[in-house]
Write a protein that holds these residues in place. Structure first.
Motif, PDB file in Angstrom:
ATOM      1  N   SER A   1       0.826  -1.212   0.000  1.00 46.60           N
ATOM      2  CA  SER A   1       0.000   0.000   0.000  1.00 46.60           C
ATOM      3  C   SER A   1       0.857   1.258   0.000  1.00 46.60           C
ATOM      4  O   SER A   1       0.367   2.362  -0.181  1.00 46.60           O
ATOM      5  CB  SER A   1      -0.893   0.036   1.240  1.00 46.60           C
ATOM      6  OG  SER A   1      -1.609  -1.151   1.354  1.00 46.60           O
ATOM      7  N   ILE A   2       2.148   1.084   0.250  1.00 47.69           N
ATOM      8  CA  ILE A   2       3.040   2.233   0.408  1.00 47.69           C
ATOM      9  C   ILE A   2       3.923   2.331  -0.832  1.00 47.69           C
ATOM     10  O   ILE A   2       4.467   1.317  -1.277  1.00 47.69           O
ATOM     11  CB  ILE A   2       3.898   2.045   1.690  1.00 47.69           C
ATOM     12  CG1 ILE A   2       2.969   2.057   2.906  1.00 47.69           C
ATOM     13  CG2 ILE A   2       4.974   3.100   1.823  1.00 47.69           C
ATOM     14  CD1 ILE A   2       3.667   1.779   4.216  1.00 47.69           C
ATOM     15  N   PRO A   3       4.077   3.529  -1.421  1.00 47.27           N
ATOM     16  CA  PRO A   3       4.932   3.655  -2.604  1.00 47.27           C
ATOM     17  C   PRO A   3       6.341   3.131  -2.312  1.00 47.27           C
ATOM     18  O   PRO A   3       6.829   3.260  -1.179  1.00 47.27           O
ATOM     19  CB  PRO A   3       4.972   5.171  -2.851  1.00 47.27           C
ATOM     20  CG  PRO A   3       3.784   5.725  -2.134  1.00 47.27           C
ATOM     21  CD  PRO A   3       3.482   4.797  -0.997  1.00 47.27           C
ATOM     22  N   ASP A   4       6.991   2.546  -3.340  1.00 44.29           N
ATOM     23  CA  ASP A   4       8.281   1.881  -3.151  1.00 44.29           C
ATOM     24  C   ASP A   4       9.298   2.746  -2.393  1.00 44.29           C
ATOM     25  O   ASP A   4       9.958   2.290  -1.482  1.00 44.29           O
ATOM     26  CB  ASP A   4       8.886   1.485  -4.500  1.00 44.29           C
ATOM     27  CG  ASP A   4       8.200   0.218  -5.011  1.00 44.29           C
ATOM     28  OD1 ASP A   4       7.452  -0.398  -4.220  1.00 44.29           O
ATOM     29  OD2 ASP A   4       8.417  -0.118  -6.180  1.00 44.29           O
ATOM     30  N   GLY A   5       9.360   4.008  -2.778  1.00 41.59           N
ATOM     31  CA  GLY A   5      10.361   4.890  -2.159  1.00 41.59           C
ATOM     32  C   GLY A   5      10.127   5.086  -0.675  1.00 41.59           C
ATOM     33  O   GLY A   5      11.032   5.488   0.052  1.00 41.59           O
ATOM     34  N   LEU A   6       8.898   4.837  -0.229  1.00 41.33           N
ATOM     35  CA  LEU A   6       8.582   5.066   1.193  1.00 41.33           C
ATOM     36  C   LEU A   6       8.447   3.756   1.951  1.00 41.33           C
ATOM     37  O   LEU A   6       8.065   3.754   3.115  1.00 41.33           O
ATOM     38  CB  LEU A   6       7.247   5.826   1.314  1.00 41.33           C
ATOM     39  CG  LEU A   6       7.184   7.231   0.746  1.00 41.33           C
ATOM     40  CD1 LEU A   6       5.797   7.818   0.946  1.00 41.33           C
ATOM     41  CD2 LEU A   6       8.211   8.123   1.442  1.00 41.33           C
ATOM     42  N   ASN A   7       8.763   2.651   1.240  1.00 43.11           N
ATOM     43  CA  ASN A   7       8.483   1.350   1.860  1.00 43.11           C
ATOM     44  C   ASN A   7       9.166   1.270   3.221  1.00 43.11           C
ATOM     45  O   ASN A   7      10.369   1.424   3.345  1.00 43.11           O
ATOM     46  CB  ASN A   7       8.942   0.213   0.952  1.00 43.11           C
ATOM     47  CG  ASN A   7       8.106  -1.017   1.245  1.00 43.11           C
ATOM     48  OD1 ASN A   7       7.544  -1.123   2.339  1.00 43.11           O
ATOM     49  ND2 ASN A   7       8.005  -1.906   0.291  1.00 43.11           N
ATOM     50  N   GLU A   8       8.342   1.026   4.219  1.00 45.30           N
ATOM     51  CA  GLU A   8       8.826   1.294   5.566  1.00 45.30           C
ATOM     52  C   GLU A   8       9.592   0.157   6.225  1.00 45.30           C
ATOM     53  O   GLU A   8      10.560   0.390   6.910  1.00 45.30           O
ATOM     54  CB  GLU A   8       7.679   1.739   6.463  1.00 45.30           C
ATOM     55  CG  GLU A   8       6.604   0.711   6.652  1.00 45.30           C
ATOM     56  CD  GLU A   8       6.189   0.636   8.107  1.00 45.30           C
ATOM     57  OE1 GLU A   8       5.560  -0.339   8.454  1.00 45.30           O
ATOM     58  OE2 GLU A   8       6.524   1.527   8.880  1.00 45.30           O
ATOM     59  N   ASP A   9       9.163  -1.086   6.020  1.00 46.38           N
ATOM     60  CA  ASP A   9       9.860  -2.220   6.610  1.00 46.38           C
ATOM     61  C   ASP A   9      10.203  -1.977   8.087  1.00 46.38           C
ATOM     62  O   ASP A   9      11.354  -2.146   8.513  1.00 46.38           O
ATOM     63  CB  ASP A   9      11.138  -2.510   5.797  1.00 46.38           C
ATOM     64  CG  ASP A   9      11.735  -3.859   6.177  1.00 46.38           C
ATOM     65  OD1 ASP A   9      10.988  -4.702   6.675  1.00 46.38           O
ATOM     66  OD2 ASP A   9      12.960  -4.018   6.005  1.00 46.38           O
ATOM     67  N   GLY A  10       9.239  -1.558   8.849  1.00 47.84           N
ATOM     68  CA  GLY A  10       9.456  -1.374  10.294  1.00 47.84           C
ATOM     69  C   GLY A  10       9.999  -0.012  10.679  1.00 47.84           C
ATOM     70  O   GLY A  10      10.049   0.335  11.848  1.00 47.84           O
ATOM     71  N   TYR A  11      10.411   0.788   9.665  1.00 39.76           N
ATOM     72  CA  TYR A  11      11.026   2.086   9.966  1.00 39.76           C
ATOM     73  C   TYR A  11      10.081   2.999  10.747  1.00 39.76           C
ATOM     74  O   TYR A  11      10.451   3.606  11.749  1.00 39.76           O
ATOM     75  CB  TYR A  11      11.462   2.729   8.647  1.00 39.76           C
ATOM     76  CG  TYR A  11      11.926   4.159   8.767  1.00 39.76           C
ATOM     77  CD1 TYR A  11      13.210   4.457   9.203  1.00 39.76           C
ATOM     78  CD2 TYR A  11      11.077   5.213   8.431  1.00 39.76           C
ATOM     79  CE1 TYR A  11      13.634   5.767   9.311  1.00 39.76           C
ATOM     80  CE2 TYR A  11      11.495   6.524   8.536  1.00 39.76           C
ATOM     81  CZ  TYR A  11      12.775   6.804   8.976  1.00 39.76           C
ATOM     82  OH  TYR A  11      13.191   8.111   9.082  1.00 39.76           O
ATOM     83  N   PHE A  12       8.817   3.103  10.295  1.00 40.47           N
ATOM     84  CA  PHE A  12       7.897   4.028  10.960  1.00 40.47           C
ATOM     85  C   PHE A  12       7.439   3.497  12.327  1.00 40.47           C
ATOM     86  O   PHE A  12       7.136   4.278  13.226  1.00 40.47           O
ATOM     87  CB  PHE A  12       6.683   4.336  10.074  1.00 40.47           C
ATOM     88  CG  PHE A  12       7.028   5.247   8.920  1.00 40.47           C
ATOM     89  CD1 PHE A  12       7.566   6.497   9.146  1.00 40.47           C
ATOM     90  CD2 PHE A  12       6.814   4.852   7.609  1.00 40.47           C
ATOM     91  CE1 PHE A  12       7.900   7.342   8.099  1.00 40.47           C
ATOM     92  CE2 PHE A  12       7.138   5.691   6.543  1.00 40.47           C
ATOM     93  CZ  PHE A  12       7.682   6.937   6.787  1.00 40.47           C
ATOM     94  N   ALA A  13       7.398   2.175  12.469  1.00 43.00           N
ATOM     95  CA  ALA A  13       7.063   1.621  13.790  1.00 43.00           C
ATOM     96  C   ALA A  13       8.148   2.026  14.789  1.00 43.00           C
ATOM     97  O   ALA A  13       7.859   2.468  15.911  1.00 43.00           O
ATOM     98  CB  ALA A  13       6.933   0.103  13.704  1.00 43.00           C
ATOM     99  N   GLU A  14       9.400   1.927  14.359  1.00 41.62           N
ATOM    100  CA  GLU A  14      10.518   2.315  15.234  1.00 41.62           C
ATOM    101  C   GLU A  14      10.472   3.816  15.525  1.00 41.62           C
ATOM    102  O   GLU A  14      10.719   4.257  16.647  1.00 41.62           O
ATOM    103  CB  GLU A  14      11.843   1.937  14.546  1.00 41.62           C
ATOM    104  CG  GLU A  14      13.082   2.194  15.390  1.00 41.62           C
ATOM    105  CD  GLU A  14      13.643   3.605  15.279  1.00 41.62           C
ATOM    106  OE1 GLU A  14      14.319   4.023  16.228  1.00 41.62           O
ATOM    107  OE2 GLU A  14      13.414   4.303  14.276  1.00 41.62           O
ATOM    108  N   TYR A  15      10.113   4.613  14.506  1.00 40.13           N
ATOM    109  CA  TYR A  15      10.068   6.084  14.615  1.00 40.13           C
ATOM    110  C   TYR A  15       9.140   6.484  15.764  1.00 40.13           C
ATOM    111  O   TYR A  15       9.455   7.344  16.594  1.00 40.13           O
ATOM    112  CB  TYR A  15       9.501   6.585  13.288  1.00 40.13           C
ATOM    113  CG  TYR A  15       9.768   7.989  12.813  1.00 40.13           C
ATOM    114  CD1 TYR A  15       9.542   9.093  13.616  1.00 40.13           C
ATOM    115  CD2 TYR A  15      10.170   8.217  11.499  1.00 40.13           C
ATOM    116  CE1 TYR A  15       9.732  10.386  13.119  1.00 40.13           C
ATOM    117  CE2 TYR A  15      10.364   9.493  10.989  1.00 40.13           C
ATOM    118  CZ  TYR A  15      10.138  10.574  11.815  1.00 40.13           C
ATOM    119  OH  TYR A  15      10.320  11.840  11.320  1.00 40.13           O
ATOM    120  N   LYS A  16       7.965   5.819  15.840  1.00 37.84           N
ATOM    121  CA  LYS A  16       6.979   6.185  16.866  1.00 37.84           C
ATOM    122  C   LYS A  16       7.462   5.789  18.259  1.00 37.84           C
ATOM    123  O   LYS A  16       7.316   6.549  19.210  1.00 37.84           O
ATOM    124  CB  LYS A  16       5.633   5.497  16.546  1.00 37.84           C
ATOM    125  CG  LYS A  16       4.933   6.161  15.363  1.00 37.84           C
ATOM    126  CD  LYS A  16       3.656   5.460  15.002  1.00 37.84           C
ATOM    127  CE  LYS A  16       3.864   4.591  13.789  1.00 37.84           C
ATOM    128  NZ  LYS A  16       2.612   4.095  13.194  1.00 37.84           N
TER     129      LYS A  16
END
Ligand code: SAM
Length: 224
Positions: A20-35
Motif C-alpha cells: 500500500s506504500i509507494p516503493d520509495g517510502l516502503n517502511e519495513d518497520g522504519y515508521f514503527a521504530e520512529y513512533k
C-alpha cells in the motif's frame, strides 16, 4: 470468540501494508521504530515498568518497545487473536491477550496505541480510551498515534490500503476532544513522521516542526 476483521490480514499484514506504500517510502518497520523512539524520547528519564501496546496487531511495535525499554515488562492487547499469534512469534516474551477483563487485574505505567483508533467505530472510541485510562497506573502516560488526514500522502495510502476500507481517520481535533472526555489530566501533542527513511538524518529537526500539520501522523501524549 468472534472473528475480528484483522484476523483475515494477520498472516499477510506486513506484505499488504508494504504494497500500500509507494516503493520509495516502503517502511519495513522504519515508521514503527520512529513512533517508539518518539515515545522513549518524550518519556525522558521515566522508566515505565510495565507497558501495554493497545491494539498491538501482529506486533510490529513490540520489538522496538523491547529495544527502547529493555527493563520493562511488555504486554499487548488486540481484538484479533490471529494477529496476536504473529505478535507472539515476533516477541515471545510479551504477555498477549484478547480478553480485556485481564486488564482489570494489571496496571500499566505506559500505554501506546498506534494506528488503532481509526479502526474503532466513532461511537466506541470513548469507551476504548476510557478503558485505557482506567488501566493506567497513577501518573501513567498514554501515547496515541494516528494518521494525519491533512497530509495528502497519508490520504493517498489510506485510500489504497485494504485494511482501511472500513476505517475512518480522526483529526487531531477529534483526538484531543476524546482525550478530554476520557478525563486525562494533561495532554501534549504534535505532528510526526515527517521524514521517510531516505531523509532519516533529518529526524533531529522534528521537534521544531511539530506544529506543522504536514507530518504523516500525529501523536497525543496524555497523563492520567
Ligand atoms: C492498523 S492495525 C495497527 C496494529 C499495530 N498497532 C501497529 O502499529 O502495527 C489496527 C489494529 O487495531 C486493532 N483493533 C481494532 N479495534 C480494536 C479495539 N476496539 N481494541 C483494540 N484493538 C483494536 C485491530 O485488530 C488491528 O490489529
Amino acid at each position: 470468540m468472534a472473528k475480528s476483521e484483522f484476523d483475515k490480514f494477520a498472516q499477510d499484514y506486513d506484505r499488504v501494508l508494504g504494497e500500500s506504500i509507494p516503493d520509495g517510502l516502503n517502511e519495513d518497520g522504519y515508521f514503527a521504530e520512529y513512533k517508539i523512539a518518539l515515545m522513549a524520547k518524550r518519556l525522558k528519564d521515566r522508566q515505565p515498568r510495565r507497558i501495554l501496546d493497545f491494539g498491538c496487531g501482529a506486533g510490529r511495535s513490540l520489538p522496538h518497545l523491547a529495544q527502547y525499554f529493555p527493563d520493562a515488562e511488555l504486554w499487548g492487547f488486540d481484538v484479533s487473536q490471529d494477529s496476536l499469534n504473529f505478535a507472539h512469534e515476533r516477541t515471545p516474551s510479551a504477555h498477549l491477550f484478547s480478553d480485556w477483563s485481564i486488564a482489570e487485574y494489571v496496571s500499566f505505567d505506559a500505554i501506546v496505541a498506534a494506528n488503532v483508533f481509526h479502526h474503532i467505530p466513532p461511537d466506541q472510541r470513548p469507551l476504548a480510551l476510557d478503558r485505557c485510562n482506567r488501566a493506567l497506573a497513577p501518573n501513567g502516560i498514554m501515547f496515541l498515534f494516528e494518521h494525519n488526514p491533512l497530509n495528502p500522502a497519508t490520504r493517498w495510502i489510506f485510500e489504497r490500503c485494504p485494511f482501511d476500507v472500513d476505517a475512518e481517520m480522526l483529526s487531531l481535533r477529534t483526538a484531543l476532544d476524546l482525550t478530554k472526555a476520557a478525563g486525562f489530566s494533561t495532554e501534549q501533542h504534535g505532528y510526526t513522521l515527517f521524514f521517510p527513511r531516505p531523509l532519516a538524518a533529518l529526524r533531529g529537526f522534528e521537534p521544531y516542526l511539530k506544529r506543522l500539520p504536514l507530518g504523516a501522523q500525529y501523536y497525543v501524549q496524555m497523563e492520567k
